[in-house]
Motif scaffolding. Structure first.
Motif, PDB file in Angstrom:
ATOM      1  N   ALA A  38       0.789  -1.237   0.000  1.00 30.00           N
ATOM      2  CA  ALA A  38       0.000   0.000   0.000  1.00 30.00           C
ATOM      3  C   ALA A  38       0.819   1.284   0.000  1.00 30.00           C
ATOM      4  O   ALA A  38       0.302   2.335  -0.337  1.00 30.00           O
ATOM      5  CB  ALA A  38      -0.962  -0.001   1.177  1.00 30.00           C
ATOM      6  N   ASP A  39       2.076   1.248   0.388  1.00 27.55           N
ATOM      7  CA  ASP A  39       2.851   2.483   0.474  1.00 27.55           C
ATOM      8  C   ASP A  39       3.856   2.649  -0.660  1.00 27.55           C
ATOM      9  O   ASP A  39       4.713   3.502  -0.600  1.00 27.55           O
ATOM     10  CB  ASP A  39       3.594   2.548   1.814  1.00 27.55           C
ATOM     11  N   GLY A  40       3.772   1.848  -1.652  1.00 29.41           N
ATOM     12  CA  GLY A  40       4.730   1.956  -2.753  1.00 29.41           C
ATOM     13  C   GLY A  40       5.240   0.592  -3.102  1.00 29.41           C
ATOM     14  O   GLY A  40       4.483  -0.342  -3.233  1.00 29.41           O
ATOM     15  N   ILE A  41       6.524   0.445  -3.182  1.00 28.69           N
ATOM     16  CA  ILE A  41       7.109  -0.816  -3.608  1.00 28.69           C
ATOM     17  C   ILE A  41       8.069  -1.311  -2.542  1.00 28.69           C
ATOM     18  O   ILE A  41       8.867  -0.547  -2.002  1.00 28.69           O
ATOM     19  CB  ILE A  41       7.851  -0.640  -4.938  1.00 28.69           C
ATOM     20  N   LEU A 110      -4.392  11.380  -6.569  1.00 27.97           N
ATOM     21  CA  LEU A 110      -5.026  10.298  -7.321  1.00 27.97           C
ATOM     22  C   LEU A 110      -4.983   8.996  -6.522  1.00 27.97           C
ATOM     23  O   LEU A 110      -5.978   8.274  -6.438  1.00 27.97           O
ATOM     24  CB  LEU A 110      -4.325  10.115  -8.675  1.00 27.97           C
ATOM     25  N   TYR A 111      -3.833   8.702  -5.927  1.00 24.22           N
ATOM     26  CA  TYR A 111      -3.689   7.495  -5.108  1.00 24.22           C
ATOM     27  C   TYR A 111      -4.740   7.469  -4.000  1.00 24.22           C
ATOM     28  O   TYR A 111      -5.411   6.452  -3.792  1.00 24.22           O
ATOM     29  CB  TYR A 111      -2.274   7.433  -4.528  1.00 24.22           C
ATOM     30  N   HIS A 112      -4.901   8.584  -3.296  1.00 22.16           N
ATOM     31  CA  HIS A 112      -5.887   8.620  -2.204  1.00 22.16           C
ATOM     32  C   HIS A 112      -7.309   8.451  -2.726  1.00 22.16           C
ATOM     33  O   HIS A 112      -8.126   7.789  -2.090  1.00 22.16           O
ATOM     34  CB  HIS A 112      -5.746   9.903  -1.383  1.00 22.16           C
ATOM     35  N   LEU A 113      -7.610   9.035  -3.878  1.00 19.01           N
ATOM     36  CA  LEU A 113      -8.944   8.846  -4.459  1.00 19.01           C
ATOM     37  C   LEU A 113      -9.185   7.379  -4.813  1.00 19.01           C
ATOM     38  O   LEU A 113     -10.280   6.852  -4.589  1.00 19.01           O
ATOM     39  CB  LEU A 113      -9.118   9.713  -5.706  1.00 19.01           C
ATOM     40  N   MET A 114      -8.172   6.713  -5.364  1.00 16.98           N
ATOM     41  CA  MET A 114      -8.326   5.304  -5.738  1.00 16.98           C
ATOM     42  C   MET A 114      -8.470   4.406  -4.512  1.00 16.98           C
ATOM     43  O   MET A 114      -8.993   3.304  -4.603  1.00 16.98           O
ATOM     44  CB  MET A 114      -7.122   4.818  -6.568  1.00 16.98           C
ATOM     45  N   HIS A 115      -8.009   4.906  -3.384  1.00 14.34           N
ATOM     46  CA  HIS A 115      -8.078   4.154  -2.127  1.00 14.34           C
ATOM     47  C   HIS A 115      -9.429   4.334  -1.435  1.00 14.34           C
ATOM     48  O   HIS A 115      -9.737   3.616  -0.487  1.00 14.34           O
ATOM     49  CB  HIS A 115      -6.970   4.644  -1.176  1.00 14.34           C
ATOM     50  N   SER A 116     -10.219   5.255  -1.895  1.00 15.54           N
ATOM     51  CA  SER A 116     -11.459   5.604  -1.191  1.00 15.54           C
ATOM     52  C   SER A 116     -12.561   4.568  -1.385  1.00 15.54           C
ATOM     53  O   SER A 116     -12.633   3.865  -2.400  1.00 15.54           O
ATOM     54  CB  SER A 116     -11.966   6.972  -1.675  1.00 15.54           C
ATOM     55  N   ARG A 156      -2.696  19.867  -0.412  1.00 16.75           N
ATOM     56  CA  ARG A 156      -3.187  19.989   0.977  1.00 16.75           C
ATOM     57  C   ARG A 156      -4.028  18.787   1.370  1.00 16.75           C
ATOM     58  O   ARG A 156      -3.872  18.231   2.468  1.00 16.75           O
ATOM     59  CB  ARG A 156      -3.984  21.279   1.158  1.00 16.75           C
ATOM     60  N   ILE A 157      -4.908  18.371   0.489  1.00 16.12           N
ATOM     61  CA  ILE A 157      -5.755  17.223   0.778  1.00 16.12           C
ATOM     62  C   ILE A 157      -4.907  15.970   0.977  1.00 16.12           C
ATOM     63  O   ILE A 157      -5.111  15.209   1.937  1.00 16.12           O
ATOM     64  CB  ILE A 157      -6.791  17.024  -0.354  1.00 16.12           C
ATOM     65  N   SER A 158      -3.928  15.766   0.117  1.00 13.63           N
ATOM     66  CA  SER A 158      -3.046  14.603   0.229  1.00 13.63           C
ATOM     67  C   SER A 158      -2.256  14.621   1.524  1.00 13.63           C
ATOM     68  O   SER A 158      -2.047  13.574   2.141  1.00 13.63           O
ATOM     69  CB  SER A 158      -2.078  14.550  -0.954  1.00 13.63           C
ATOM     70  N   ASP A 159      -1.810  15.800   1.942  1.00 18.05           N
ATOM     71  CA  ASP A 159      -1.058  15.916   3.191  1.00 18.05           C
ATOM     72  C   ASP A 159      -1.912  15.513   4.391  1.00 18.05           C
ATOM     73  O   ASP A 159      -1.429  14.905   5.341  1.00 18.05           O
ATOM     74  CB  ASP A 159      -0.527  17.340   3.384  1.00 18.05           C
ATOM     75  N   ILE A 160      -3.200  15.844   4.337  1.00 19.11           N
ATOM     76  CA  ILE A 160      -4.108  15.511   5.436  1.00 19.11           C
ATOM     77  C   ILE A 160      -4.401  14.019   5.459  1.00 19.11           C
ATOM     78  O   ILE A 160      -4.430  13.411   6.522  1.00 19.11           O
ATOM     79  CB  ILE A 160      -5.429  16.328   5.314  1.00 19.11           C
TER      80      ILE A 160
END
Length: 161
Positions: A38-41, A110-116, A156-160
């Protein structure tokens, strides 16, 4: 805030066949599905020249979002933000879905949106009930619209999150 189909702000499974012809000796990071998390590779020491990689394999780069899934289990959709590759390219199994963000969307956003949960629910609605999939079809990314705020707000959204 503007909502757009994912396919309008990302390349879906970008064609990289020209990479094979340009420099077949170029080293790439070779990554199995098991190595993605989940955090990369997960760090890997496996490097191969492009000439040794089957052309059906997925090619990705830093900043891409790769989606893996377990066959037939849409609830097991797993996005991964690709970062910190040793070489400029990575390769993985052919069943990966690669999203290459345009300059209009930040990879982390984008990553956070795909995780939602909202994306997962929308993806489930787009897939016929009795189909067993190993990869998300490109049509899903044409059908699903996502919010695209200004770039500074995306950061900002990604940082939160």
């Amino acid at each position: 805030m503007t909502r757009v189909p994912i396919s309008q702000i990302c390349q879906i499974n970008p064609i990289n066949s020209s990479k094979f012809a340009e420099n077949p000796e170029q080293l790439v990071d070779f990554i199995s599905t098991a190595a993605l998390h989940a955090d990369g590779i997960v760090p890997t020491d496996i490097s191969r020249p492009l000439r040794d990689v089957p052309r059906a394999y997925s090619i990705f780069a830093d900043g891409d979002v790769v989606i893996t899934m377990n066959a037939g289990e849409q609830e097991q959709i797993r996005p991964v933000l690709i970062q910190n590759l040793k070489h400029s390219l990575g390769v993985g199994p052919p069943n990966l879905t690669v999203l290459r963000p345009s300059p209009l969307i930040k990879p982390r956003y984008l990553y956070h949106l795909m995780h939602s949960a909202a994306f997962r629910a929308a993806a489930q609605r787009c897939v016929p009930k009795n189909r067993i999939l190993t990869q998300l079809p490109a049509s899903i990314f044409e059908a699903i619209e996502i919010p695209v705020p200004e770039l500074r707000h995306q950061s900002r959204i990604s940082d939160i999150l």
